[in-house]
Enzyme design. Structure first.
Site, mmCIF file in Angstrom:
data_model
loop_
_atom_site.group_PDB
_atom_site.id
_atom_site.type_symbol
_atom_site.label_atom_id
_atom_site.label_comp_id
_atom_site.label_asym_id
_atom_site.label_seq_id
_atom_site.Cartn_x
_atom_site.Cartn_y
_atom_site.Cartn_z
ATOM 1 N N ASP A 51 0.847 -1.183 0.000
ATOM 2 C CA ASP A 51 0.000 0.000 0.000
ATOM 3 C C ASP A 51 0.891 1.244 0.000
ATOM 4 O O ASP A 51 1.874 1.301 0.740
ATOM 5 C CB ASP A 51 -0.829 -0.047 1.290
ATOM 6 C CG ASP A 51 -2.076 0.763 1.148
ATOM 7 O OD1 ASP A 51 -3.170 0.207 1.302
ATOM 8 O OD2 ASP A 51 -1.949 1.989 0.879
ATOM 9 N N TYR A 141 -15.145 12.388 -5.469
ATOM 10 C CA TYR A 141 -14.071 11.841 -6.304
ATOM 11 C C TYR A 141 -13.330 12.970 -7.022
ATOM 12 O O TYR A 141 -12.104 13.090 -6.936
ATOM 13 C CB TYR A 141 -14.639 10.842 -7.319
ATOM 14 C CG TYR A 141 -13.655 10.508 -8.413
ATOM 15 C CD1 TYR A 141 -12.401 9.993 -8.104
ATOM 16 C CD2 TYR A 141 -13.951 10.754 -9.756
ATOM 17 C CE1 TYR A 141 -11.471 9.710 -9.103
ATOM 18 C CE2 TYR A 141 -13.034 10.472 -10.757
ATOM 19 C CZ TYR A 141 -11.792 9.961 -10.425
ATOM 20 O OH TYR A 141 -10.869 9.701 -11.398
#
Ligand code: UDP
Length: 334
Positions: A51, A141
């Site tokens: 990650d 977003y």
């Protein structure tokens, strides 16, 4: 020297990895496989399952490789989902960017090509949309990406980092050899959904909204072939490595299709009649997004090669016919 592709197991990232290795580049991929698929990553790339928010894992990636530039595709990218779960977007997209920028600085990486989006514009004040059109994102977003652009921009003023932000319009299609293509779980994008309907993989196709102020009442988008999009990334990295200043470019074809026109084009490509039903508008959707990409052409020398909607849909169709379940098989993400 290597190129690091963050999110290289995703739809767009995997196409970048393929093209880069085909051009003889040494490619390193980082992906946490939260939405990507291991098998989408070209076997010639070196793969790290980790990650970006994990600073020590990223230290290892930078220490073990000599990285000359970074492509950053790793993000959540669904307008609809972001309206329901805004924090997921601000945390994963915007928050993670802070760690990434720290790591780029610590490891002296100077070139970043960043995946941005037409969603930064919201309902545009002008169409076609050039880079200076005011930005009013209509979804978390779009705003998460606009914030990322701003953060990168501030950091680039105070460090050696130079960046190119590429604001994509609607990316579609698959690799020309149809070995990789678009596969999301769940799928929310129009073209793959239409093709899944043709393949009998879904019972219904819904068109979200027929009361927009457009020629047939449905939303208009500028669909860009993933292969052309990746060419622009490679040119952007070259531009930075040749000493180009930090810059922002729209990527689309200066031409929009309504949802009904996409369904018609898909009927032509597949030779099948496609039934659909109207549903309410999807929250967060602007009515019309069409790019003015003149700046990318002039500055990067980008020349689209696959800017025909039937070609885009045909390439997607080739991939979907061969892979009706996309990457979703029993050994998902192996
Ligand atoms: N859309 C639709 N039905 C679907 C999926 C999408 O009508 O099953 C519409 C969506 O509301 C938008 C357009 O198609 O107006 C493009 O949506 P997509 O999710 O492909 O891309 P976006 O523009 O959100 O990035």
């Amino acid at each position: 020297m290597s190129i690091l592709v963050l999110g290289g197991a995703g739809y767009i990232g995997s196409h970048a990895v393929k093209k880069l290795v085909e051009q003889g580049e040494d490619v390193i991929v980082v992906d946490n496989l939260s939405t990507g698929y291991r098998k989408a990553v070209d076997a010639r790339a070196k793969f790290y399952e980790c990650d970006i928010a994990d600073g020590s894992a990223m230290d290892a990636v930078f220490n073990e490789n000599d990285i000359k530039g970074v492509f950053h595709f790793a993000a959540f990218s669904l307008v609809g989902e972001s309206m329901e779960q805004p924090l997921k977007y601000f945390q994963n997209n915007t928050g993670t960017m802070l760690t990434l920028l720290e790591k780029l600085n610590e490891h002296d990486v100077k070139h970043l090509v960043f995946s941005s989006t037409a969603a930064v514009y919201g309902e545009p004040e002008e169409v076609p949309i050039h880079e200076e059109v005011p930005k009013h994102p209509s979804s978390p977003y779009g705003d998460s990406k606009l914030m990322m652009e701003k953060i990168i921009s501030w950091v680039s003023r105070t460090t050696d980092l130079n960046f190119v932000s590429l604001r994509y319009f609607n990316v579609a299609g698959a690799s020309k050899d149809s070995t990789i293509g678009e596969s999301h779980d769940p799928e929310t994008h129009l073209i793959p959904i239409v093709l899944e309907r043709v393949l009998g993989k879904r019972e219904k196709l819904y068109v979200f909204g027929n009361d927009y102020d457009t020629k047939d009442g449905t939303c208009i988008r500028d669909y860009i072939h993933v292969e052309d999009l990746i060419d622009a990334h490679i040119l952007a990295l070259k531009y930075l490595m040749d000493g180009g200043n930090s810059n922002i470019f729209n990527l689309g074809y200066n031409r929009g299709y309504s949802i009904l026109e996409i369904i018609k084009a898909a009927e032509k490509v597949t030779g099948q009649k496609i039934e659909f039903e109207y549903r309410d508008r999807r929250a967060g959707d602007p009515s019309i997004l069409i790019a003015d990409s003149g700046k990318a052409m002039d500055t990067l020398g980008w020349q689209p090669k696959h800017n025909k909607i039937h070609e885009i849909i045909a390439d997607a169709w080739n991939w979907h016919q061969k892979n009706p379940d996309g990457w979703m098989t029993d050994e998902k993400a192996d």
